[in-house]
Design a protein around this motif. Structure first.
Motif, PDB file in Angstrom:
ATOM      1  N   UNK A 188      60.647 -54.686  88.964  1.00 43.28           N
ATOM      2  CA  UNK A 188      60.678 -53.986  87.674  1.00 43.28           C
ATOM      3  C   UNK A 188      62.101 -53.531  87.350  1.00 43.28           C
ATOM      4  N   UNK A 189      62.573 -53.886  86.161  1.00 45.73           N
ATOM      5  CA  UNK A 189      63.873 -53.386  85.686  1.00 45.73           C
ATOM      6  C   UNK A 189      63.691 -52.199  84.762  1.00 45.73           C
ATOM      7  N   UNK A 190      62.658 -52.246  83.933  1.00 47.85           N
ATOM      8  CA  UNK A 190      62.399 -51.171  82.961  1.00 47.85           C
ATOM      9  C   UNK A 190      60.915 -51.178  82.629  1.00 47.85           C
ATOM     10  N   UNK A 191      60.346 -49.981  82.466  1.00 51.96           N
ATOM     11  CA  UNK A 191      58.929 -49.878  82.080  1.00 51.96           C
ATOM     12  C   UNK A 191      58.831 -49.034  80.821  1.00 51.96           C
ATOM     13  N   UNK A 192      57.896 -49.379  79.944  1.00 55.27           N
ATOM     14  CA  UNK A 192      57.670 -48.603  78.726  1.00 55.27           C
ATOM     15  C   UNK A 192      56.707 -47.460  79.019  1.00 55.27           C
ATOM     16  N   UNK A 234      60.511 -46.268  71.776  1.00 51.65           N
ATOM     17  CA  UNK A 234      59.806 -46.260  73.074  1.00 51.65           C
ATOM     18  C   UNK A 234      60.643 -45.601  74.159  1.00 51.65           C
ATOM     19  N   UNK A 235      60.058 -44.659  74.847  1.00 49.85           N
ATOM     20  CA  UNK A 235      60.702 -44.037  76.010  1.00 49.85           C
ATOM     21  C   UNK A 235      60.603 -45.006  77.193  1.00 49.85           C
ATOM     22  N   UNK A 236      61.721 -45.141  77.915  1.00 48.31           N
ATOM     23  CA  UNK A 236      61.807 -46.141  78.995  1.00 48.31           C
ATOM     24  C   UNK A 236      62.020 -45.450  80.345  1.00 48.31           C
ATOM     25  N   UNK A 237      61.332 -45.956  81.364  1.00 43.99           N
ATOM     26  CA  UNK A 237      61.554 -45.485  82.752  1.00 43.99           C
ATOM     27  C   UNK A 237      62.217 -46.619  83.534  1.00 43.99           C
ATOM     28  N   UNK A 238      63.277 -46.266  84.257  1.00 42.02           N
ATOM     29  CA  UNK A 238      64.003 -47.297  85.016  1.00 42.02           C
ATOM     30  C   UNK A 238      64.071 -46.937  86.502  1.00 42.02           C
ATOM     31  N   UNK A 239      63.665 -47.866  87.388  1.00 44.92           N
ATOM     32  CA  UNK A 239      63.703 -47.577  88.819  1.00 44.92           C
ATOM     33  C   UNK A 239      65.141 -47.379  89.319  1.00 44.92           C
ATOM     34  N   UNK A 285      63.062 -43.324  87.168  1.00 41.51           N
ATOM     35  CA  UNK A 285      61.687 -43.206  87.656  1.00 41.51           C
ATOM     36  C   UNK A 285      61.420 -41.796  88.218  1.00 41.51           C
ATOM     37  N   UNK A 286      62.424 -41.262  88.915  1.00 40.00           N
ATOM     38  CA  UNK A 286      62.304 -39.926  89.519  1.00 40.00           C
ATOM     39  C   UNK A 286      62.034 -38.851  88.457  1.00 40.00           C
ATOM     40  N   UNK A 287      62.439 -39.143  87.210  1.00 42.83           N
ATOM     41  CA  UNK A 287      62.322 -38.153  86.130  1.00 42.83           C
ATOM     42  C   UNK A 287      61.069 -38.381  85.286  1.00 42.83           C
ATOM     43  N   UNK A 288      60.062 -39.035  85.865  1.00 42.89           N
ATOM     44  CA  UNK A 288      58.869 -39.405  85.085  1.00 42.89           C
ATOM     45  C   UNK A 288      58.215 -38.183  84.435  1.00 42.89           C
ATOM     46  N   UNK A 289      58.163 -37.060  85.168  1.00 44.96           N
ATOM     47  CA  UNK A 289      57.506 -35.868  84.609  1.00 44.96           C
ATOM     48  C   UNK A 289      58.254 -35.379  83.364  1.00 44.96           C
ATOM     49  N   UNK A 290      59.594 -35.431  83.456  1.00 45.13           N
ATOM     50  CA  UNK A 290      60.418 -35.026  82.309  1.00 45.13           C
ATOM     51  C   UNK A 290      60.162 -35.974  81.119  1.00 45.13           C
ATOM     52  N   UNK A 291      60.035 -37.261  81.413  1.00 42.73           N
ATOM     53  CA  UNK A 291      59.777 -38.253  80.357  1.00 42.73           C
ATOM     54  C   UNK A 291      58.418 -37.984  79.693  1.00 42.73           C
ATOM     55  N   UNK A 292      57.405 -37.662  80.501  1.00 45.68           N
ATOM     56  CA  UNK A 292      56.079 -37.340  79.943  1.00 45.68           C
ATOM     57  C   UNK A 292      56.185 -36.117  79.024  1.00 45.68           C
ATOM     58  N   UNK A 293      56.915 -35.084  79.501  1.00 47.71           N
ATOM     59  CA  UNK A 293      57.056 -33.851  78.695  1.00 47.71           C
ATOM     60  C   UNK A 293      57.782 -34.143  77.390  1.00 47.71           C
ATOM     61  N   UNK A 318      64.085 -45.860  72.837  1.00 50.84           N
ATOM     62  CA  UNK A 318      64.382 -44.438  72.717  1.00 50.84           C
ATOM     63  C   UNK A 318      65.096 -43.926  73.952  1.00 50.84           C
ATOM     64  N   UNK A 319      64.736 -42.706  74.346  1.00 51.73           N
ATOM     65  CA  UNK A 319      65.358 -42.064  75.513  1.00 51.73           C
ATOM     66  C   UNK A 319      65.041 -42.853  76.788  1.00 51.73           C
ATOM     67  N   UNK A 320      66.002 -42.902  77.708  1.00 51.61           N
ATOM     68  CA  UNK A 320      65.772 -43.599  78.979  1.00 51.61           C
ATOM     69  C   UNK A 320      65.812 -42.593  80.121  1.00 51.61           C
ATOM     70  N   UNK A 321      64.853 -42.695  81.037  1.00 56.00           N
ATOM     71  CA  UNK A 321      64.761 -41.790  82.189  1.00 56.00           C
ATOM     72  C   UNK A 321      64.704 -42.611  83.468  1.00 56.00           C
TER      73      UNK A 321
END
Ligand code: NDP
Length: 323
Positions: free
Chosen positions: A34-38, A318-323, A300-308, A295-298
């Motif tokens: 995974x490079x990026x997840x929505x 789209x907010x993106x999570x990156x490993x 993976x460790x910051x997943x809770x912040x991304x949810x908030x 949109x904003x990129x976070x």
């Protein structure tokens, strides 16, 4: 591998960064780095145990991502290790590696970034199935898009304009409305204004909207019904308010109006519908006529912040999570 795991139903506080074994692909499956997840609003509902499918804990959320094919399971043909792809459906994307069925893999144009590719599947397929398959919207018709600066909303504006529709975009701030205008929205309205119904009627010269993409639900649902034109179609796509809505079905008779449900998941196992969607969408992304709004990129460790961040309605695109 790093993964976000959830042991019990809850909000951002139940997301845990964990170390899990790297999965291996079974028959018909593909392993992708995974490079990026929505991050979709549906992921928030899924973690909370409020989604349309039952959440079985423990689970690793995440239903769309982009990355490189690392290994193919038995019987998989037509895909190459090393290729960059997007994937759609199921769960498990909030991790360094994910395994998906080969039929969930989408080839995407090489000029798309990983974040753009990860932002594409859920929102664009949903916008397509909503407007074309379910609403059968016709050129020149008015469509009202709620939460229009969000992930689904920005995708919907782009698809609607490609279909020749006239777009009324609703959002909660001027900054969000400016983005909607840049994407081609014809009319933009703050969803916080008192006289929203009147503003929609004025914008359409008394006609009302032919199609309405309802994603908020709750108390505003009754007002959405009143915005519909004769033979208007209200698409029930989401309920971001997480509140119940009420309606009187008999009220639909006078205007020959329809209320239509839209859920992406069942379409994913309908090969003919999926092929039609791919044939419509992929040439538009390849030619750059539609382009996901990242949109904003976070991390993976910051997943809770991304949810908030999504829950606080701050996101555009789209907010993106990156490993
Ligand atoms: P978004 O990026 O659109 O984020 C949600 C937006 O909803 C917010 O930015 C906000 O926009 C609006 N909103 C209104 N009320 C609330 C509330 N009480 N709490 C939080 N947000 C609120 O998310 P998505 O694109 O992921 O999803 C949008 C909607 O579409 C969701 O309801 C989702 O469940 C649904 N959906 C349904 C699919 C299906 O298959 N049926 C597929 C994809 C999405 P604003 O501040 O401008 O009002």
């Amino acid at each position: 591998m790093k993964a976000i795991q959830v042991q019990r139903a809850g909000g951002p506080e139940v997301l845990e960064l964990t170390d899990l074994p790297k999965p291996s692909p079974g028959p018909g499956q593909v392993l992708i780095r995974v490079e990026a997840a929505g991050l979709n609003f549906a992921d928030i509902l899924y973690v909370a145990g409020e989604y349309l499918v039952r959440t079985r804990y423990p689970t690793v959320p995440g239903m769309e991502f982009a990355g490189f094919i690392e290994a193919l399971g038995e019987g998989v043909e037509g895909l190459q290790p090393g290729a960059r792809v997007a994937a759609l459906g199921g769960s498990g994307a909030f991790a360094e590696y994910a395994v998906v069925p080969a039929r969930s893999v989408l080839p995407l144009p090489p000029q798309m970034s990983a974040a753009e590719a990860a932002a594409f599947p859920v929102s664009y397929f949903t916008a397509y199935f909503a407007l074309r398959t379910q609403a059968r919207a016709q050129p020149g018709e008015w469509v009202l898009i709620q939460a229009a600066a969000g992930a689904l909303g920005t995708a919907s504006i782009q698809i609607a304009k490609q279909m020749g529709l006239r777009v009324i975009a609703l959002a909660s701030s001027e900054e969000k409305l400016a983005l909607c205008r840049r994407l081609g929205a014809d009319v933009t309205l703050l969803n916080t204004q008192d006289s929203l119904l009147e503003a929609v009627r004025n914008a359409t010269e008394g006609h009302g909207v032919d199609v309405l993409m309802e994603v908020v639900g709750g108390a505003g649902f009754a007002q959405s019904l009143r915005m519909l034109a004769y033979r208007g179609r209200l698409l029930v796509i989401g309920s971001a308010s997480r509140e119940m809505a009420q309606m009187h079905p008999v009220g639909l008779m006078k205007g020959n109006q329809s209320v239509i449900g839209v859920w992406l998941t069942p379409f994913l196992s309908d090969p003919a519908e999926m092929q039609a969607a791919v044939d419509f969408l992929l040439p538009l992304v390849a030619s750059g006529q539609i382009r996901p709004v990242v949109g904003e990129r976070f991390k993976l460790e910051e997943a809770a912040e991304a949810f908030r961040f999504v829950l606080s309605r701050k996101n555009t695109g789209k907010v993106i999570l990156e490993p």
